[in-house]
Scaffold this motif. Structure first.
Motif: not given
Length: 179
Positions: A46-63
């Motif tokens: 009951d969860a999607p198998r794939n999706a598109k990335v809409r937004e990436v924010s707050g990048l801190d090293t590797d997170c």
């Protein structure tokens, strides 16, 4: 090597701001970018198998905080712990756009011929193969006795990767090298 690459793991849900905290895979830079198509493994009921990335924010090293285009909010908790797989070509393009040479060297050349050291700096053996699985990389380590052992390359064990000297330092659990 597989045509798919595990580039990140969904660590937790950010309920206050929406989205997820996502961590880059061991040895790779943070490669998730807007409009990137991501496949979630292992699949969840009951969860999607794939999706598109809409937004990436707050990048801190590797997170970073990542928002995906998902059909609804009812399945978000099910995706926590899933790995984000993308096609190898998409990962290559993302790394090149970020000028990340080390990540690409690790993905394509592996660690063949590198030495593996324990936490004290003692050489344990030579890496003779690196296999990519959906959840981790597994190193095949050739010991001085000629015997081969499988060692998971996971954040919990990894101390450092020294690209210049081609060696990996790990905190190896007791008994992992025994027969």
């Amino acid at each position: 090597m597989s045509e798919w690459l595990d580039i990140a793991t969904i660590v937790k849900l950010k309920k206050s701001k929406g989205g997820f905290v996502v961590k880059a895979a061991t040895g790779l830079p943070f490669l998730l970018q807007p409009d990137m198509q991501v496949h979630f493994v292992p699949p969840q009921i009951d969860a999607p198998r794939n999706a598109k990335v809409r937004e990436v924010s707050g990048l801190d090293t590797d997170c970073a905080t990542v928002h995906f285009d998902l059909p609804n909010d009812s399945c978000l908790d099910a995706l926590v712990g899933c790995h984000c797989l993308v096609s190898l070509q998409v990962a290559k393009n993302a790394a090149e756009s970020l000028n990340e040479e080390l990540g690409m060297a690790l993905m394509y050349d592996g660690f063949d011929g590198w030495s593996l050291e324990d936490e004290l700096g003692n050489v344990v053996g030579t890496i003779c193969d690196c296999v990519e699985h959906p959840t981790q990389l597994t190193l095949t380590l050739k010991l001085s006795s000629g015997e081969e052992k499988l060692i998971p390359l996971v954040d919990e064990l990894l101390i450092s990767i020294d690209d210049a000297n081609k060696r990996i330092k790990m905190n190896l659990p007791a008994g992992i090298l025994e027969v």
